[in-house]
Design a protein around this motif. Structure first.
Motif, PDB file in Angstrom:
ATOM      1  N   GLU A  11       0.827  -1.203   0.000  1.00 35.80           N
ATOM      2  CA  GLU A  11       0.000   0.000   0.000  1.00 35.80           C
ATOM      3  C   GLU A  11       0.871   1.267   0.000  1.00 35.80           C
ATOM      4  OE1 GLU A  11      -2.612  -0.311   3.312  1.00 35.80           O
ATOM      5  OE2 GLU A  11      -3.857  -1.865   2.415  1.00 35.80           O
ATOM      6  N   SER A 154     -15.648   4.564  -1.178  1.00 33.08           N
ATOM      7  CA  SER A 154     -16.380   4.417   0.077  1.00 33.08           C
ATOM      8  C   SER A 154     -17.889   4.361  -0.132  1.00 33.08           C
ATOM      9  CB  SER A 154     -16.027   5.571   1.023  1.00 33.08           C
ATOM     10  OG  SER A 154     -16.348   6.829   0.427  1.00 33.08           O
ATOM     11  N   CYS A 189      -9.859  -4.218  -3.798  1.00 29.90           N
ATOM     12  CA  CYS A 189      -9.615  -5.066  -2.623  1.00 29.90           C
ATOM     13  C   CYS A 189     -10.434  -4.581  -1.432  1.00 29.90           C
ATOM     14  CB  CYS A 189      -8.127  -5.074  -2.261  1.00 29.90           C
ATOM     15  SG  CYS A 189      -7.147  -6.231  -3.234  1.00 29.90           S
ATOM     16  N   GLU A 190     -10.585  -3.282  -1.322  1.00 30.49           N
ATOM     17  CA  GLU A 190     -11.382  -2.709  -0.232  1.00 30.49           C
ATOM     18  C   GLU A 190     -12.828  -3.215  -0.305  1.00 30.49           C
ATOM     19  OE1 GLU A 190     -11.930   1.735   1.689  1.00 30.49           O
ATOM     20  OE2 GLU A 190     -11.869   1.544  -0.491  1.00 30.49           O
ATOM     21  N   THR A 191     -13.387  -3.246  -1.495  1.00 25.08           N
ATOM     22  CA  THR A 191     -14.746  -3.751  -1.686  1.00 25.08           C
ATOM     23  C   THR A 191     -14.824  -5.230  -1.347  1.00 25.08           C
ATOM     24  OG1 THR A 191     -15.151  -2.134  -3.442  1.00 25.08           O
ATOM     25  CG2 THR A 191     -16.614  -4.042  -3.351  1.00 25.08           C
ATOM     26  N   LYS A 193     -12.825  -7.082   0.551  1.00 21.86           N
ATOM     27  CA  LYS A 193     -12.654  -7.306   1.991  1.00 21.86           C
ATOM     28  C   LYS A 193     -13.942  -7.003   2.744  1.00 21.86           C
ATOM     29  CE  LYS A 193      -7.674  -6.383   2.468  1.00 21.86           C
ATOM     30  NZ  LYS A 193      -6.657  -5.444   3.026  1.00 21.86           N
ATOM     31  N   HIS A 194     -14.608  -5.945   2.353  1.00 28.81           N
ATOM     32  CA  HIS A 194     -15.857  -5.559   2.995  1.00 28.81           C
ATOM     33  C   HIS A 194     -16.901  -6.665   2.844  1.00 28.81           C
ATOM     34  CE1 HIS A 194     -18.576  -2.509   4.649  1.00 28.81           C
ATOM     35  NE2 HIS A 194     -19.486  -2.960   3.787  1.00 28.81           N
ATOM     36  N   TYR A 219      -6.652 -10.014  -0.318  1.00 28.59           N
ATOM     37  CA  TYR A 219      -7.904  -9.559   0.293  1.00 28.59           C
ATOM     38  C   TYR A 219      -8.591 -10.633   1.126  1.00 28.59           C
ATOM     39  CZ  TYR A 219     -10.864 -11.693  -3.420  1.00 28.59           C
ATOM     40  OH  TYR A 219     -11.509 -12.548  -4.279  1.00 28.59           O
TER      41      TYR A 219
END
Length: 258
Positions: A11, A154, A189-191, A193-194, A219
């Motif tokens: 990151e 977000s 990856c954020e999506t 992981k969520h 992830y």
């Protein structure tokens, strides 16, 4: 934890492109020997290259392969995986379908499903699903990420929290026992992981070319999934791993035909 530290280094490299060994030691409060071991692992993943006093991100890792070129690679294998995945979807389901060149093929196998709600971040899934008037299609919105033809950010996470999703179908740029399930884009990856943090049935879709590959960020671990779908039987160590961790493995060995 080593895998978390390595992901955080990735990151940092996405943000800064280069970083010194001294800075890494100070950031993570670890010794140079520990950082050198992390660097060796990142080199093995072909993520970075060494420079004097530090490391830099390989451009190929920071810039995903164009969607159009990924779409034509292993297309038959991807269609096999998508066909198997479609068998999981029933009338009245609320499902999330990920972006990717495998997941996009699921839609054409769902014509018989009724009262299906499809939630997606994928422009390609939306374009395929609009041909079926009996589907309820929910686009998460968000910022459009061109390399994957997907929406990210977000606002995507806030949108997903509004729905009771029964099954999620996720894609990956590469998987391995050592580095888990990986992807090139930090925002995607954020999506992912969520979604992995929710209660839905978690289903991973990969073609066999993704085995023993690692991309920029992890992830999830393979054991975090309920089901893994692949076009053909993987190496025995994967079969044993899935059995040990109660992950159901699904594949088709019918000579690669669909």
């Amino acid at each position: 934890m080593k895998i978390d530290r390595i992901n955080q280094i990735k990151e940092l490299l996405q943000e800064k492109n280069t970083i010194s060994i001294e800075k890494l030691c100070a950031t993570f409060d670890v010794s140079k020997n520990t950082i050198r071991r992390d660097i060796a692992e990142l080199e093995k993943q072909d993520v970075i290259k060494k420079i004097y006093g530090g490391i830099m991100l390989k451009k190929s890792m920071g810039e995903p392969e164009p969607f159009a070129s990924r779409e034509v690679k292993y297309s038959n294998e991807k269609k096999i995986v998508a066909r198997l995945a479609a068998n999981f979807i029933k009338d009245d389901d609320v499902v999330f379908i990920d972006s990717g060149t495998t997941t996009m093929h699921i839609i054409s196998a769902l014509a018989h499903i009724r009262n299906l709600t499809i939630i997606t971040t994928s422009l390609y899934v939306i374009n395929a699903a609009v041909n079926y008037t009996h589907f309820n299609i929910i686009c998460t919105g968000g910022n459009f990420y061109f390399p994957s033809r997907a929406f990210v950010g977000s606002s995507v996470l806030k949108c997903l929290d509004n729905y009771n999703i029964s099954k999620i179908f996720l894609a990956s740029a590469g998987v391995s026992l050592e580095n888990g399930v990986t992807n090139t884009s930090p925002l995607e990856c954020e999506t992912k992981k969520h979604l992995m943090g929710g209660n839905a049935q978690k289903i991973l879709l990969i073609d066999s070319s993704k085995i023993e590959k690692s991309s920029l960020m992890t992830y999830a671990e393979l054991k975090d999934f309920d089901d893994v779908i692949i076009d053909r039987k993987p190496a025995q160590k994967y079969v044993d791993y899935f059995k040990k961790n109660n992950v159901k493995l699904h594949y088709d060995d019918f000579s690669g035909k669909i």
